[in-house]
Design an enzyme around this catalytic site. Structure first.
Site, PDB file in Angstrom:
ATOM      1  N   GLU A 127       0.816  -1.212   0.000  1.00  0.00           N
ATOM      2  CA  GLU A 127       0.000   0.000   0.000  1.00  0.00           C
ATOM      3  C   GLU A 127       0.851   1.264   0.000  1.00  0.00           C
ATOM      4  O   GLU A 127       0.540   2.233  -0.688  1.00  0.00           O
ATOM      5  CB  GLU A 127      -0.939  -0.010   1.212  1.00  0.00           C
ATOM      6  CG  GLU A 127      -2.054  -1.058   1.122  1.00  0.00           C
ATOM      7  CD  GLU A 127      -1.578  -2.471   1.404  1.00  0.00           C
ATOM      8  OE1 GLU A 127      -0.468  -2.629   1.945  1.00  0.00           O
ATOM      9  OE2 GLU A 127      -2.313  -3.420   1.084  1.00  0.00           O
ATOM     10  N   HIS A 197     -11.822  -5.244   8.317  1.00  0.00           N
ATOM     11  CA  HIS A 197     -12.509  -5.018   7.055  1.00  0.00           C
ATOM     12  C   HIS A 197     -13.745  -4.147   7.253  1.00  0.00           C
ATOM     13  O   HIS A 197     -14.696  -4.233   6.511  1.00  0.00           O
ATOM     14  CB  HIS A 197     -12.909  -6.355   6.410  1.00  0.00           C
ATOM     15  CG  HIS A 197     -11.749  -7.211   6.037  1.00  0.00           C
ATOM     16  ND1 HIS A 197     -11.169  -8.095   6.898  1.00  0.00           N
ATOM     17  CD2 HIS A 197     -11.039  -7.305   4.886  1.00  0.00           C
ATOM     18  CE1 HIS A 197     -10.165  -8.714   6.297  1.00  0.00           C
ATOM     19  NE2 HIS A 197     -10.061  -8.246   5.073  1.00  0.00           N
TER      20      HIS A 197
END
Lengths: 393, 400
Positions: A127, A197
């Protein structure tokens, strides 16, 4: 200690209010309903569905302002926006983890085949690298659209966003900028996402001048706001409520169109109480507004903030000046959430207009829980309770 | 070994009775001995695949000795893992398990082989594909299944779910890709500092191998000569992206550069065991970190939302299943060398199935954790701290 004591006193005060108020019957009925709806108390432990959706998506009325429309869900609206961008801007590229075959939420389906694998390509799982790379792409003049697979995974890229992307223009005296960078990330609760999540990290980025943070409430906004983010000459983070990807279906204009950034939208006018939310939570408060009208005769004004940074305080302050009450609701934990900023600003601007303390109905100060999600979520019952407390203050 | 008697050749019977497993038994040199009380071969030596090495004079041995007891134990553990994952798959599809769930079937030889090469007093940390390691590190199937369903009897009290399982000397169970690797090096530093001759096995996948913090960790571990075994479980796909499309070099065992490395057949439990022993000796002798790449394969998709066939073919999966399944490989080896009987292994299968069924039963009937658990364990705090934001009708406190 003093603060804690005050807090206790206030709590005692408000529960007293709810006992003595005229709608206490309604209150206890809801309490029962809540117990029924929560899975822990269900007698059918084996056959139950663990989570029912905590909101009801309310589709947009069909707009014809931007030409013909088509039925799309939220991920299709995102795909459509990306499709327009790739078609109209030859420098635009899309990259991220698994985007080439369509992405885990299907937002980029078909784009690689249509525009080539040099324009829609997978990155490794890195990322920090993805965002840093995107800044480089953008600073050299191309349009960079980076996807972070989940907003929960954005933290390795935090440094690149905060220190590199946000400050590039400022620190170079406007010689360089990465305004062509847009970072998309699925965001928010999804019913069973657990710790990694489900998070809503918008408040972290709201503390960072130089970037824009945008969250749509449905397909129409997703397309229009995403196109605005891509066109905007500032690095933007576009958080997409992942629970709405399939659940939200609107008649979305087929053509390209932009919705203004940093403008909150008043979805429903009202005179007694202002409710501010963004993303999925907009649908929760809309339902609460209907309940408040129905059960309490309270007229609520509902505002979708849409852009978290830089945010539209004028619309909200104007509304609160009219209604005298403000409820802000978001999924992220209450402490240091963006509701705190709104609350503080409104208190400064509208102090004499306020009829009741500003209420924040937010997630708990806990990590996003696994099986306790139905408790953690600031659902309509909690919001409705806050409405009652404010009205009876 | 007790009661080890004279050598009786079992070769004849071994190969004659099991001609179905030629390919495996060919490479086998049988060390033959037998017990008075049984006709089984108590131990055998097997040729194993040579490891590729990086910055090492020599690698692990090319032969491995397997005793009957070890073989049966590995078989049972791997079979338990397989059945447990298949059960989890089933419960997930029934929506009894929710959330993000990453299954380990296909990779069983890695967990079992590593555990056989180190001690339980050593330390281990992995990413989110953690069910197998939870089992080898001492968790029970019941605790694992109950964690998956978020019940009170779960190994993390039902609060973690699939990705978050922990036991003694097993640090999880970590949700963010690559984030556990620096932690592993830290654990290794503590091992070294405390001077207990322990080491830390730090696992990550081929996808995580591209994260920046992995390289930061290689540097620190090597600089400070930490007793850390980095293990890259290369199952060929980082989510939906094959290794070739994600990594400039797929020689993961070389990517530590200055860290010695081994590339090992991760489908063969004996290969993995020997490599782990070798690496453990390397660490314990004070030579610093070592890197192992285990070449393995996952049968399921990356997680439950990935059917696992949009980026690879069904044929590919089928081929691995039929040619290099870790359980079948061990089974063939044992049968073709008369180290176990078909009936005996079937009996183990039946017992395993029963254990899994019991665990699933437990995991679906055990109550959810009490609501107070929602707020516990956020901070260490004494006295309990009131948690802000909890719902308006009930104040919850956090205790740790």
């Amino acid at each position: 200690m003093a603060a804690a004591a005050r807090f206790l006193l206030r709590t005692a005060g408000s529960s007293k209010a709810s006992i003595t108020n005229v709608h206490s019957g309604v209150h206890s009925r809801f309490r029962v309903a809540l117990l029924k709806a929560s899975p822990c108390f269900s007698p059918h432990a084996k056959t139950q569905k663990r989570h029912a959706a905590h909101f009801t998506f309310q589709p947009e009325p069909t707009h014809t302002k931007y030409g013909p429309t088509e039925k799309m869900n939220l991920f299709q609206a995102v795909t459509s926006a990306l499709d327009h961008t790739l078609a109209s801007d030859p420098t635009a590229v899309i990259f991220g983890e698994d985007v080439a075959f369509g992405g885990v939420f299907r937002c980029t389906v078909g784009l690689r085949d249509k525009y080539g694998k040099d324009r829609v390509f997978n990155t490794p799982l890195c990322e920090q690298g993805i965002v840093g790379f995107g800044i480089g792409v953008a600073v050299a003049g191309a349009t960079a659209i980076a996807e972070i697979q989940f907003a929960d995974y954005i933290y390795p890229a935090f440094d690149q966003i905060v220190n590199e992307a946000a400050k590039y223009r400022y620190r170079s005296g406007n010689l360089f900028d990465c305004g062509n960078l847009t970072i998309r990330a699925p965001w928010g609760c999804v019913g069973h996402g657990s710790l990694y999540h489900s998070q809503s990290p918008e408040a972290f980025f709201s503390h960072c001048p130089g970037i824009k943070v945008v969250i749509p409430r449905g397909p129409v906004q997703a397309k229009g706001l995403l196109l605005s983010c891509i066109a905007d000459q500032n690095p933007c983070i576009f958080f997409e409520p992942k629970i709405l990807y399939r659940a939200a279906v609107d008649q979305v204009p087929v053509n390209s169109y932009q919705l203004p950034l940093s403008e909150a939208e008043v979805l429903q006018e009202g005179s007694d109480l202002t409710m501010v939310a963004w993303g999925t939570q907009v649908h929760v408060v809309k339902e609460v507004a209907a309940m408040a009208q129905d059960k309490l005769g309270v007229s609520c004004e509902v505002i979708d903030l849409q852009t978290i940074l830089p945010w539209d305080y004028e619309t909200i302050c104007k509304s609160v000046a009219k209604t005298g009450r403000l409820l802000i609701s978001h999924e992220a934990p209450v402490t240091g959430g963006f509701a705190a900023e709104i609350s503080s600003t409104v208190q400064e601007e509208c102090f004499l207009n306020l009829e009741a303390p500003i209420a924040r109905v937010c997630g708990y100060d806990t990590p996003f829980p696994h099986i306790f999600e139905p408790f953690y979520i600031p659902d309509k019952w909690k919001c409705f309770d806050a409405v009652k407390r404010m009205i009876n203050y | 070994m007790q009661n080890m008697l004279t050598v009786i050749s079992n070769v004849l019977r071994g190969s004659a009775s099991k001609n179905g497993a030629q390919a495996v038994s060919e490479g086998t040199r049988v060390v033959v001995s037998a017990r008075t009380y049984a006709d089984f071969t108590p131990q055998a030596t097997f040729d194993i695949k040579k490891c590729d090495v990086h910055r090492l004079e020599e690698g692990p041995p090319l032969q491995a000795v397997l005793t009957r007891e070890e073989g049966l134990k590995y078989y049972r553990t791997m079979q338990t893992m397989r059945r447990m994952e298949l059960k989890a798959d089933q419960l997930y599809k029934q929506k009894i398990i929710r959330g993000f769930c990453h299954l380990y079937d296909g990779q069983e030889a890695c967990a079992v082989g590593i555990e056989a090469g180190i001690n339980l007093t050593d330390h281990l940390i992995t990413a989110y594909r953690a069910h197998g390691y939870t089992l080898t590190r001492g968790g029970t199937v019941r605790e694992i299944m109950a964690e998956l369903t978020g019940r009170r009897g779960g190994i993390a009290k039902g609060k973690g779910g699939s990705m978050h399982m922990y036991t003694k000397n097993f640090y999880g169970g970590n949700g963010i890709v690559g984030a556990q690797v620096p932690l592993g090096a830290g654990v290794a530093l503590a091992c070294k500092y405390q001077g207990r001759n322990e080491l830390c096995v730090t696992l990550y996948g081929d996808g995580a191998a591209n994260q920046g913090q992995i390289f930061e960790t290689y540097n620190m571990a090597s600089l400070w000569k930490l007793p850390c075994i980095f293990i890259c479980e290369n199952n060929k796909y980082g989510m939906g992206t094959s290794v070739e499309r994600a990594a400039a070099s797929t020689d993961y065992y070389k990517r530590g550069d200055f860290i010695p490395g081994l590339r090992v057949d991760g489908m063969d439990v004996l290969c993995v065991r020997e490599a782990s022993k070798f690496a453990a000796d390397h660490c314990r002798s004070g030579k610093g970190p070592i890197l192992i790449e285990l070449q393995t394969y996952r049968y399921h998709g990356h997680s439950m939302s990935d059917p696992g066939i949009s980026y690879r073919t069904r044929e590919e999966i089928q081929e691995v299943r039929s040619k290099s399944d870790p359980i079948s490989m061990l089974k063939d080896r044992m049968l073709s060398n008369n180290m176990a009987s078909v009936e005996e292994l079937k009996e183990i299968d039946v017992e395993v199935r029963k254990e899994i069924e019991d665990a699933a039963q437990f995991a679906t009937t055990d109550p959810e954790p009490p609501l107070e658990e929602l707020c516990n364990h956020i901070f260490y705090n004494e006295p309990p701290m009131e948690v802000r934001g909890t719902n308006p009708w009930m104040k919850l406190k956090s205790v740790s």
